[in-house]
Design an enzyme around this catalytic site. Structure first.
Site, PDB file in Angstrom:
ATOM      1  N   ASP A 151      72.211  14.602  24.715  1.00 42.54           N
ATOM      2  CA  ASP A 151      73.049  14.435  25.902  1.00 42.54           C
ATOM      3  C   ASP A 151      73.138  15.751  26.657  1.00 42.54           C
ATOM      4  O   ASP A 151      73.433  16.796  26.076  1.00 42.54           O
ATOM      5  CB  ASP A 151      74.454  13.982  25.485  1.00 42.54           C
ATOM      6  CG  ASP A 151      75.368  13.795  26.686  1.00 42.54           C
ATOM      7  OD1 ASP A 151      75.286  12.730  27.316  1.00 42.54           O
ATOM      8  OD2 ASP A 151      76.151  14.715  26.996  1.00 42.54           O
ATOM      9  N   TYR A 175      75.192  21.767  33.383  1.00 40.83           N
ATOM     10  CA  TYR A 175      75.156  22.652  32.220  1.00 40.83           C
ATOM     11  C   TYR A 175      74.149  23.776  32.486  1.00 40.83           C
ATOM     12  O   TYR A 175      72.941  23.601  32.321  1.00 40.83           O
ATOM     13  CB  TYR A 175      74.761  21.899  30.953  1.00 40.83           C
ATOM     14  CG  TYR A 175      75.701  20.788  30.541  1.00 40.83           C
ATOM     15  CD1 TYR A 175      76.986  20.682  31.064  1.00 40.83           C
ATOM     16  CD2 TYR A 175      75.301  19.825  29.611  1.00 40.83           C
ATOM     17  CE1 TYR A 175      77.837  19.666  30.679  1.00 40.83           C
ATOM     18  CE2 TYR A 175      76.159  18.812  29.222  1.00 40.83           C
ATOM     19  CZ  TYR A 175      77.421  18.730  29.761  1.00 40.83           C
ATOM     20  OH  TYR A 175      78.260  17.712  29.376  1.00 40.83           O
ATOM     21  N   ALA A 197      75.766  22.211  19.993  1.00 36.62           N
ATOM     22  CA  ALA A 197      75.164  23.333  19.262  1.00 36.62           C
ATOM     23  C   ALA A 197      74.188  24.061  20.160  1.00 36.62           C
ATOM     24  O   ALA A 197      73.588  23.475  21.061  1.00 36.62           O
ATOM     25  CB  ALA A 197      74.452  22.838  18.007  1.00 36.62           C
ATOM     26  N   ARG A 198      74.029  25.359  19.887  1.00 31.20           N
ATOM     27  CA  ARG A 198      73.026  26.163  20.591  1.00 31.20           C
ATOM     28  C   ARG A 198      72.176  26.982  19.632  1.00 31.20           C
ATOM     29  O   ARG A 198      71.261  27.687  20.040  1.00 31.20           O
ATOM     30  CB  ARG A 198      73.698  27.080  21.611  1.00 31.20           C
ATOM     31  CG  ARG A 198      74.757  27.982  21.023  1.00 31.20           C
ATOM     32  CD  ARG A 198      75.465  28.775  22.109  1.00 31.20           C
ATOM     33  NE  ARG A 198      74.605  29.798  22.652  1.00 31.20           N
ATOM     34  CZ  ARG A 198      74.785  30.370  23.845  1.00 31.20           C
ATOM     35  NH1 ARG A 198      75.788  29.988  24.603  1.00 31.20           N
ATOM     36  NH2 ARG A 198      73.990  31.314  24.264  1.00 31.20           N
TER      37      ARG A 198
END
Length: 327
Positions: free
Chosen positions: A54, A59, A279-280
């Protein structure tokens, strides 16, 4: 990865109960981009069996979509790709804009950045009070007819607004904020979704990291980190929420699970939900399996409610994140 899956109306592929949320991958409001780790995170999510990714144009102002598009080259058919529409920006300032002409521009930009010929789930990011909902829905329904989009969703919409949308076009999903600390949707949006057979993509299931079990009272937030403006991370509320996490951890320990797993499991046990695990870095999605293939019982749910009532005397929702209407 578990066999826990949900069907999203209009999509042939069943969806994993955990999705990869990619707001942080965009970099903006999260300390800047880290593309190498972002690509590795996407690869790890696929390896773990997560098949829903998603994202949104806002972003990182297109950066998250661009990173995802590059990371999914040769792997596009393995995922349900969800993105959004209806936010615009100027000089780094975000505002709502769901005009049909904006939608036509946005979908082409997203398709280009994501390097795909279709979007599986296209969601209106926020309702635009200056554009009639039926105009927005009609423009999106045309994208389905044109084959550029498979299914439609909305995010941050009320039941009344969803009713307006559904007069013109079918809805498959709704994406609201939902976690142990932010439960406003239980009053209206969640019952509405259950009644109308909509899948709920719950964003913020870890409440900006509060429910990860790793946050401490001395944590500092620097730069453009959005937690600098989140009331939960300011005293005296911050101490209240950390106390609740410490007490909730006892329930997780009883099940032999992490606090993070408890927070995700709670969301999954509340209805037809998919938890958007943001998360990155690859290590930030370690423990996905720990959240699956078990359930909280009724006694657990009652104990959780009692802890929240006792520890958090001044609760606050996620309202601070709402972008303004266009001028």
């Amino acid at each position: 990865m578990t066999a826990e899956m949900l069907s999203i109306p209009g999509l042939a592929k069943p969806a994993s109960r955990i999705a990869l949320g990619t707001w942080a991958i965009g970099g903006a409001m999260w300390g800047g981009p880290d593309d190498e780790n972002a690509a590795r995170t996407i690869d790890k999510a696929l390896d773990l069996g997560i098949n829903v990714i998603d994202t949104a144009p806002v972003y990182g102002f297109g950066h998250s979509e661009d990173v995802i598009g590059r990371a999914l080259e040769g792997k596009r058919d393995r995922v349900i790709l969800a993105t959004k529409v209806g936010l615009n920006w100027q000089d780094g300032k975000v505002f709502r804009d769901s005009r049909p002409e904006r939608i036509k521009q946005e979908v082409e930009d997203s398709l280009r950045r994501l390097r795909t010929d279709h979007i599986d789930l296209y969601q209106v990011h926020w309702p635009d009070p200056k554009t009639p909902i039926e105009e927005t829905a009609r423009a999106l329904e045309q994208l389905v007819t044109d084959g550029k989009v498979r299914a439609l969703g909305v995010s941050n919409f009320s039941p009344a607004q969803m009713d307006e949308f559904r007069k013109v076009a079918p809805l498959a999903a709704v994406q609201p904020p939902y976690n142990l600390f932010e439960r406003e949707i239980e009053k209206d949006v969640l019952p509405y979704a259950i009644q109308n057979k909509l899948v709920v993509l719950a964003y913020g299931p870890l409440c900006r990291g509060l429910l990860s079990g790793r946050m401490t009272a001395d944590r500092k937030f620097e730069g453009d980190d959005l937690r600098k403006t989140d009331p939960k991370f300011k005293e005296p509320r911050f101490d209240q929420y950390l106390k609740a996490v410490a007490d909730l951890k006892a329930i997780a320990d009883k099940h032999g699970k992490s606090m993070l797993a408890l927070a995700i499991r709670w969301v999954l046990d509340r209805g037809p939900t998919i938890a958007l695990w943001g998360a990155r870095k690859p290590e930030q999605i370690s423990g996905v399996d720990d959240a699956l293939d078990w359930k909280l019982n009724e006694a657990d749910m009652k104990e959780i409610d009692a802890i929240l009532t006792r520890d958090i005397t001044d609760p606050v929702g996620p309202e601070f994140m709402a972008p303004p209407a266009r001028a």
